[in-house]
Design a protein around this motif. Structure first.
Motif: not given
Lengths: 353, 353
Positions: B66-94
């Protein structure tokens, strides 16, 4: 009287149509509170902590997966998929079971490999295909490095503080609040005969007569459970498929997975499976341990044939599905927790790229 | 007076120490309501729908994100990672940008490739490394197959119903409620001089004098924004690194990514980046477009050196970090929505194994 009805009459003391008869005593409304183990009593602080942990993706090695990622509390407490996707895009072995009302189960996981929610939580945290934490140490180091968590664990668990066991305990305490009582069927059982439709009542009759109720009974429609009158040892398993060689078996690969045997290495456990709850079954497709069956109507037919050697009419399928719909409960309102923050730095450093 | 102070005095009308001077007018408390585009007015029903969509993993092809998977509203609205992980374990670019207060931005994504939240949402839905929806058609088919969603879209958008554009619109409306006003700095700006510590006030002075405030100003500490007094066209970009060849540049690979140029193919956009907000920066590590810098103190030093050719003292770093902490706002209470269910079947069928 058909043989099947005779069986039902013997087991459930059920002879006439439901309208006249008492509802079998093996069906009871879901209590508002599940059994609470003596060694993990519920406290408000522990539940609060457990809720934060449940929504915290830092429980996964990569910081990408929280319990809620697969056990989605905005939905049916599972992921709507045949197989879950854990860290690194890895697939979980079997279809996600709902976390709603899991607190009422005697055994956890499809193969009963965990006897308590606490055990189940520990297993999932360290499962390389789910949360992927390599060991307790890394988990404890990470959560100990988050000051607000450290303080909370100390408040809840005293000197012991952050540990794998205490993380699992807090999670379990929160999970014991994830109850969906007051379904239409619960209201029906409590005496409100209009709570479910006539079709659903017919479906309930079929459900008993055909034999579904032989396994799917008691408060969670998953057989007996501990701490209550019907306790039967360590869990409630059934052979599946019970009648081998059906078309369904090959179509849906029902016999490919060897079930509890793989865990226990006990020969009598070959293709033995825990009986899953039917609560909220309407919203937890796809079905079975491998998620191979996409619709509830098909799942009902598969069960009748593969377990009971019974060919349901379309009317019976429709009626039973109508009955199963009455098992969808009322979901509690849950606020999104605020997660303890690691000021200035990320707690998943080293596993975030 | 140092040259840098002179610059600050010219730009901000700021000469004496903060205690005596007025706070530069370029700093203003975050308004409770962000700009609302005329073609997507806020309505309660649209916000409710957008919130469901935000938490709905069925927006991803696999039903896992979901949007909330990376834009975590329980936290800082992001994922605490250098790069996000999207579907199929693929990395987001930035590195994921926070969704909190994103409603105040003129431009979205690190390269400004979306000019509105609506555009940003559409892009993420169809990004093969994020939500992975192959085209609008599959998205619309899936959500149209969920009766309660179909009804909601009809209520909110009339005959047009479910469409990629309307999904993006509803999401944007919800995202425009994700505001963290009332930070300590906002209270300070509103006149409560005790809202931030003396150290943080010193940090704020350094922040201005050193030159951070040349880009990080206005209500979102991200430069000018549309619909307000300081509008400056389509967005606010800066060259990064501004002073090439620093040790930091090679250590953190700051110049490897060519920035906005890759999107615009305009030569002057080489290594141009949108200026990100500093609100809640304390809780959104790691830092920069590639998430290469793990701590806020290090990020402050990198910025001073690579952008301003300035070597901060340890005291200045500490003070600026103390100031940046005052930008953490108050997070609204959000209840977990109930997602519209697909009765009896899974909506991700065909993409769930």
């Amino acid at each position: 009287m058909k043989l099947r009805q005779l069986f039902a009459a013997l087991v459930f003391g059920f002879t006439a149509s439901l309208a006249q008869a008492e509802i079998p005593w093996t069906f009871q409304p879901l209590p508002a509170e599940p059994p609470i183990p003596a060694d993990n009593p519920q406290t408000d602080a522990k539940i609060t902590l457990g809720k934060q942990l449940f929504f915290d993706p830092r429980l996964s090695i990569t910081g990408t997966h929280s319990c809620n990622s697969c056990h989605n509390l905005a939905a049916g407490g599972e992921d709507g998929r045949a197989q879950p996707v854990g860290v690194y895009g890895r697939k979980g072995r079997r279809s996600t079971l709902t976390i709603w009302n899991a607190a009422y189960h005697t055994i956890h996981n499809w193969d009963g490999s965990a006897r308590t929610l606490e055990e189940q939580n520990q297993g999932h945290l360290l499962d390389p295909n789910i949360m992927g934490m390599p060991d307790a140490r890394q988990l404890v180091d990470r959560f100990s490095s988050i000051p607000a968590y450290r303080a909370e664990f100390k408040t809840v668990f005293g000197k012991e503080g952050v540990s794998l066991e205490n993380i699992a305990r807090a999670l379990a305490s929160f999970e014991r609040t994830l109850i969906t009582h007051n379904s239409a069927f619960d209201r029906f059982l409590a005496g409100d005969k209009r709570a479910i439709s006539t079709q659903a009542q017919h479906g309930f009759e079929d459900f008993i007569e055909v034999g579904c109720a032989s396994c799917h009974f008691w408060v969670n429609l998953a057989g007996p459970q501990p701490g209550l009158a019907m306790q039967q040892g360590e869990g409630f398993y059934e052979l599946f498929p019970n009648h081998p060689g059906t078309d369904y078996e090959s179509r849906y690969h029902l016999a490919d997975d060897i079930g509890r045997y793989d865990f226990s290495q006990v020969k009598t456990d070959i293709r033995m499976w825990r009986v899953p709850s039917l609560r909220n079954i309407e919203i937890t497709a796809p079905y079975f341990h491998n998620g191979s069956v996409k619709t509830l109507a098909e799942a009902v037919q598969v069960m009748a044939k593969a377990q009971l050697k019974y060919e349901l009419s379309q009317q019976q399928v429709d009626d039973i599905v109508a009955y199963l719909h009455t098992l969808t409960g009322r979901f509690p309102t849950i606020t999104v927790p605020r997660l303890p923050e690691t000021s200035n730095r990320t707690a998943v450093a080293g596993h975030d790229d």
